[in-house]
Design a protein around this motif. Sequence first.
Motif, PDB file in Angstrom:
ATOM      1  N   UNK A 182       4.955  -9.433   3.923  1.00 29.83           N
ATOM      2  CA  UNK A 182       3.509  -9.170   3.991  1.00 29.83           C
ATOM      3  C   UNK A 182       3.206  -7.749   3.511  1.00 29.83           C
ATOM      4  N   UNK A 183       4.026  -6.784   3.943  1.00 33.79           N
ATOM      5  CA  UNK A 183       3.810  -5.390   3.533  1.00 33.79           C
ATOM      6  C   UNK A 183       4.016  -5.239   2.032  1.00 33.79           C
ATOM      7  N   UNK A 184       5.000  -5.976   1.507  1.00 31.80           N
ATOM      8  CA  UNK A 184       5.257  -5.917   0.055  1.00 31.80           C
ATOM      9  C   UNK A 184       4.059  -6.478  -0.723  1.00 31.80           C
ATOM     10  N   UNK A 185       3.496  -7.603  -0.279  1.00 34.16           N
ATOM     11  CA  UNK A 185       2.327  -8.181  -0.950  1.00 34.16           C
ATOM     12  C   UNK A 185       1.135  -7.238  -0.827  1.00 34.16           C
ATOM     13  N   UNK A 186       1.018  -6.550   0.293  1.00 34.24           N
ATOM     14  CA  UNK A 186      -0.100  -5.635   0.487  1.00 34.24           C
ATOM     15  C   UNK A 186      -0.040  -4.475  -0.509  1.00 34.24           C
ATOM     16  N   UNK A 187       1.172  -3.993  -0.773  1.00 35.47           N
ATOM     17  CA  UNK A 187       1.314  -2.895  -1.729  1.00 35.47           C
ATOM     18  C   UNK A 187       0.980  -3.340  -3.154  1.00 35.47           C
ATOM     19  N   UNK A 188       1.078  -4.654  -3.432  1.00 37.08           N
ATOM     20  CA  UNK A 188       0.763  -5.148  -4.773  1.00 37.08           C
ATOM     21  C   UNK A 188      -0.741  -5.218  -5.029  1.00 37.08           C
ATOM     22  N   UNK A 189      -1.545  -5.104  -3.940  1.00 35.76           N
ATOM     23  CA  UNK A 189      -2.997  -5.179  -4.125  1.00 35.76           C
ATOM     24  C   UNK A 189      -3.496  -3.938  -4.860  1.00 35.76           C
ATOM     25  N   UNK A 190      -4.462  -4.129  -5.673  1.00 28.51           N
ATOM     26  CA  UNK A 190      -5.084  -3.018  -6.386  1.00 28.51           C
ATOM     27  C   UNK A 190      -6.053  -2.336  -5.424  1.00 28.51           C
ATOM     28  N   UNK A 191      -5.890  -1.034  -5.289  1.00 31.43           N
ATOM     29  CA  UNK A 191      -6.723  -0.303  -4.332  1.00 31.43           C
ATOM     30  C   UNK A 191      -7.647   0.646  -5.062  1.00 31.43           C
ATOM     31  N   UNK A 192      -8.884   0.717  -4.552  1.00 29.16           N
ATOM     32  CA  UNK A 192      -9.879   1.663  -5.036  1.00 29.16           C
ATOM     33  C   UNK A 192     -10.492   2.351  -3.824  1.00 29.16           C
ATOM     34  N   UNK A 193     -11.384   3.295  -4.075  1.00 28.75           N
ATOM     35  CA  UNK A 193     -12.047   3.970  -2.961  1.00 28.75           C
ATOM     36  C   UNK A 193     -12.854   3.005  -2.118  1.00 28.75           C
ATOM     37  N   UNK A 194     -13.217   1.887  -2.677  1.00 29.76           N
ATOM     38  CA  UNK A 194     -14.043   0.929  -1.944  1.00 29.76           C
ATOM     39  C   UNK A 194     -13.218   0.133  -0.935  1.00 29.76           C
ATOM     40  N   UNK A 195     -12.063  -0.382  -1.351  1.00 31.64           N
ATOM     41  CA  UNK A 195     -11.273  -1.230  -0.452  1.00 31.64           C
ATOM     42  C   UNK A 195     -10.074  -0.513   0.164  1.00 31.64           C
ATOM     43  N   UNK A 196      -9.921   0.794  -0.082  1.00 32.97           N
ATOM     44  CA  UNK A 196      -8.733   1.501   0.418  1.00 32.97           C
ATOM     45  C   UNK A 196      -8.681   1.524   1.941  1.00 32.97           C
ATOM     46  N   UNK A 197      -9.847   1.675   2.579  1.00 32.63           N
ATOM     47  CA  UNK A 197      -9.839   1.765   4.039  1.00 32.63           C
ATOM     48  C   UNK A 197      -9.312   0.472   4.658  1.00 32.63           C
ATOM     49  N   UNK A 198      -9.734  -0.673   4.111  1.00 35.56           N
ATOM     50  CA  UNK A 198      -9.255  -1.951   4.647  1.00 35.56           C
ATOM     51  C   UNK A 198      -7.753  -2.095   4.427  1.00 35.56           C
ATOM     52  N   UNK A 199      -7.271  -1.718   3.231  1.00 37.12           N
ATOM     53  CA  UNK A 199      -5.834  -1.830   2.954  1.00 37.12           C
ATOM     54  C   UNK A 199      -5.041  -0.915   3.892  1.00 37.12           C
ATOM     55  N   UNK A 200      -5.567   0.292   4.142  1.00 35.97           N
ATOM     56  CA  UNK A 200      -4.864   1.214   5.025  1.00 35.97           C
ATOM     57  C   UNK A 200      -4.757   0.667   6.452  1.00 35.97           C
ATOM     58  N   UNK A 201      -5.846   0.112   6.955  1.00 36.96           N
ATOM     59  CA  UNK A 201      -5.840  -0.405   8.332  1.00 36.96           C
ATOM     60  C   UNK A 201      -4.868  -1.569   8.448  1.00 36.96           C
ATOM     61  N   UNK A 202      -4.884  -2.483   7.458  1.00 35.96           N
ATOM     62  CA  UNK A 202      -3.952  -3.617   7.501  1.00 35.96           C
ATOM     63  C   UNK A 202      -2.518  -3.118   7.359  1.00 35.96           C
ATOM     64  N   UNK A 203      -2.295  -2.142   6.494  1.00 40.11           N
ATOM     65  CA  UNK A 203      -0.942  -1.582   6.349  1.00 40.11           C
ATOM     66  C   UNK A 203      -0.476  -0.954   7.658  1.00 40.11           C
ATOM     67  N   UNK A 204      -1.398  -0.300   8.373  1.00 44.38           N
ATOM     68  CA  UNK A 204      -1.034   0.290   9.658  1.00 44.38           C
ATOM     69  C   UNK A 204      -0.616  -0.781  10.664  1.00 44.38           C
ATOM     70  N   UNK A 205      -1.338  -1.911  10.657  1.00 47.06           N
ATOM     71  CA  UNK A 205      -1.001  -3.009  11.585  1.00 47.06           C
ATOM     72  C   UNK A 205       0.370  -3.579  11.260  1.00 47.06           C
ATOM     73  N   UNK A 206       0.621  -3.865   9.975  1.00 46.31           N
ATOM     74  CA  UNK A 206       1.902  -4.451   9.580  1.00 46.31           C
ATOM     75  C   UNK A 206       3.046  -3.454   9.832  1.00 46.31           C
ATOM     76  N   UNK A 207       2.822  -2.200   9.491  1.00 49.21           N
ATOM     77  CA  UNK A 207       3.856  -1.185   9.728  1.00 49.21           C
ATOM     78  C   UNK A 207       4.177  -1.076  11.221  1.00 49.21           C
ATOM     79  N   UNK A 208       3.148  -1.138  12.068  1.00 47.38           N
ATOM     80  CA  UNK A 208       3.376  -1.087  13.515  1.00 47.38           C
ATOM     81  C   UNK A 208       4.262  -2.262  13.950  1.00 47.38           C
TER      82      UNK A 208
END
Length: 1128
Positions: free
Chosen positions: A252-278
């Motif tokens: 899941x974390x690997x697929x998350x890193x493959x997502x294209x991130x911009x200033x618009x969706x970065x906050x959502x990607x960061x929060x989900x990454x924090x959950x998966x990393x935890x």
Amino acid sequence: MEDEFDPYGLPPEVTTPPHGLIGMLGLDIANKSTHKAVWEAFSLNRRTDRTPLHFRHLSSDFQIPPMKQKRQSYEWYIPKGILKANWITKYLYNIPALVVLFYDLDWNDTNWGEKKTELAAKVQTLKTVLSGRNTRVALVLIQSGISVPGEDTGAAEKAATLCAACDLPAKHLFVLPHSDAHLLGYTVRLETALSEIAWSFYLGEIKGVRAHRDFLNKTNHSLLFVRHQFKLGFLNEMRNDRQTAIKHYAQCYHHLLDLRSTDTNLHEIRIVAAIVNYKICRLDFALNLPRDAIAQFRRHIDLFRQRTGPKELIFEHYAWLSKQYQIFGDVFEEAVRLGLPAVQTQHPGFYYQQAAQYAVLRRKTALQVCKDVTAPVSDLLEGWNELEFYGQRPWRPGKHSLEPPEQQREGEGIREVQYHEVKEVNHSNAIIPLFSSAISQFKKYRCPRIKRHLMVQMAEEYHQASDPSKALTLLNHVMWDYRSERWWGLLSSSARLALQCAYCTAAITEYFGLSLEFVGGRVQASAQEKRRVFENVMRLLSGQAPEPEPDTPPEVVTVATEAWSSLLGGGQLAPVTVDMTTLVPCLEVRASFGQSQFHVDQEVAITLMIRNTCQEPLQLSSLGVTTNSPSYNDRLLETRPENLLLGPNCVKELSLSFKPLVEDVRKKVKVTGVRAQLGTPGSSIVVSLQWSGPGNEGVTVHAGNTPSFSEFNILCGNKFDTTVPIAETEILPRQPKLQVKTEHDSTALVWEWLPIAVQLTNGEESLVSDILVSFGLDSSSHSNLEHATQVCTSSGLQSDKLGSQVNHFQSGDLAVGKECSLTFYIKCLTAAERTLNLKVEYTVTVSSGTTVSHCPCVHEKSFQIQAVIPFQVSVETQTMRFEKVGRVAGAENFLVIPRIKCLSHVPITLTNSTLALASEAQVVGGEAISQIADTELCDGEMGADCFCIALSPRATPNTAVTLGQYVLYWKRSSSSSPAVSVSVGLPSVVVEQWGVWVECEVPPQGVVRSPLTLAYDIANNAAHTMELALTMQVSDAFMFAGHKELRLKVLPGCSERVTYTLYPLLAGNVQLPKLCLSIDTHSPGQPASLEALLARILPTHIYIMPQAKKNDTEVAALSGQLAAMVAS
């Protein structure tokens, strides 16, 4: 919006440990005690060794979330976000993997049919409620007896019909016997079986998620790849399969890193990454893989550290980083608490520290980018905590896009987030707990310097949060260590902050202490700063409030000014006491006695040095020294103003003195402190400065300029730094002028009373009174010597209770120039060297000006004596023929012969000797006469004593009898001391029993060819008649007339006499004819032969003189003299 909601942290459902959910239906825990006991056995006291499950009590009208309509195709489906916020909560609390229906039913119940029908209806209703879900259903019958279908044929049939009626597999029917003693054991076994059914539900859900994989493509459904892998990991975690769960979380974390991130969706990607990393880190710690967890966290931070997002929301990036470090620190600490070992270089404290640093950076950047923000018009943040997807913006929910759909609305939302950050977020409340957690961890793992650094930062944060009192408390702890370790730069920066906190809180004591430290030479500050602080001290002394400290906010200055005004405007203040020992102040003191010992008639001198390291002159109103004897303190005080003006960077030395009291003789006077009063007599505030000890205790010893190595002291020309204070002095008695002489032999004899002559001569200028003389063994001697030494005067020579010392022997008064003599006696009971002490105490009148005092004096003298053994005594028993013997008959006389060998270096006199016999022995003749009375022996000479004794009839035959003791009286020949006695134990002898006793009568000598008579008296001491056989052997030296062979019968208690006439044939010491005597074998209790007894008690030889010629009168006279000598 909820105040407790943290948009950058983890939701509570994420941090909740996921366990399989099992619903329990049919338990009336409010009305039935049996049901309550069953519920508590499942839900309470769940230890770590039990299966990880979560049990939920369901009511009869419970509902579960409805099943969504299954999507037939994903071709046109565009996901709105990554992770749904309600999905985890739904599986944690709302969708049970298994619903267990409990029912009270015994196999032998009379209403079995009716209850079976009722139970089937309840099961059918439950299945209707669960329709659309794959939740399993199980049935548990609560029974009062212990019966299982395998043991009862009827029960097995009923169980089969019940399963058929309820449409349940046989494996889903259980029986729970209710027994208070074994209920927990039944419950543990039952929950194991229930967990297997629950795991099958989650396995089915996993298969359902995997079935969607074939319908997805990475072009349109890249978000679903992340979501489905997270679901697979979470469901495997629910079924307690951690290895598989961590595998899916990693994908899941690997697929998350493959997502294209911009200033618009970065906050959502960061929060989900924090959950998966935890999830990954927590599972790694649970699987005892701490290195993998740390590596994953570092990789996670490295990947997102550079993704800062929009500049207007840069503080969000630091808030997110702070939360990441805090969350990992919490997980790490929990693992340590469960047994994971941590080390000094890798422990949770480092992550809490970094979290605090990012929290501080969050506040700093927020104040920078949000300084011009205004209050928003609309509330775009409403519902921020109730979004459908994690991490999305509340002004565009359900929209995961690369660019904002409405640019204007996006800007308004950003400004509202900025306003919320600076106006509603209390950053200090987040920073201070992080510092506190980090400090506790570094303290636990023994990292004191990092701990102190964090305490300073925490104090700065308290000061920032307008809580200067707590900041000052922290700084006081830290600054003590900085002073003791000489971190002057760190101390200087901490002192500025502490002084500002003391000003803000109007803490006058701390303000004075910190100010006096700040203006000293140790604190690194400019001359203007020190001048400003010094002027504030002078203002305070005059009753005026100090000027504000630099960089103090105006609102804080207003509050502090009011506090100072109320403090100083309330009339006369109580004296302010500043403990200078804990500081490194501008005033340093050294108090030292002139020497370590003073006599009571001398003035005790104290040198007090005080150094002012301030750049300004200081005026003290008083300066003094305190001792452990309060009576001296008033005399150790300097109040003259000209001596108390301290110039800049100068050292002033004061000399103080006092006359010791007689009561303090043999006591130690210590410098307990130095006291000073700051200011002039007209000052409004009285400030008392106190130093502990002589001024070199506490941190002051570390603050000196003298290097730590004493070899460098020669490089320091300053007397103040190199002087080692003498902190205590002993008050000795007055130097005595009484002359004491002793006369004695340096070598003492063991057991003797050795005289010690003492001569006293009064050399004082007045009468010596109350003379007390103490003499004895040194108090430091071994305890064995104390018990083996006796000391007394002439009056105690005959006492039985003597010790090793004579204390306070009164000798009266002694006029000027007069003499007196005393004699002590010492007895040493062992040979060893002894140290003796002679102590003479007296009182003499001393005049000092107009004062006359009675001064005690003490004269002490020590000397050694060597005690040696004076003689050796050996004792042996002999027969009457002077032959050594160890066995004697009851009526036999024998000899006790003591031999005394002199070992003394001086002649000794043996005055007398006697025997102290035991009750079984007695002296032959009635009195023991000494043969060595008044005999003098020198070194190497020997004297022999002799006593004839016999055993009494009370002696027990065939036993060893101790004869008693030999008592010897002796003394040193040249001494007038009384004689002493020494007792030596006599040897023991074995008592023999002989029924026959023979005594011989023979003249002392005979003449050749002149007949002589030989008679034997044979006595029977036994209780029966003795039959004896007597034989007289033939001898070449004699002819004899008498029975050569004879048989005798001797009655008990009687005796027979056998007489022979001998005719000597040879001259000289001739052997007598041998008498042989044997006992008839018919006589019981006696040996047949008496040869051993006769050989010991009968004479064997006689002296035969030659026959004298008739005309040789001289030979005849000589013969008569010899005869007389032999007879005597």
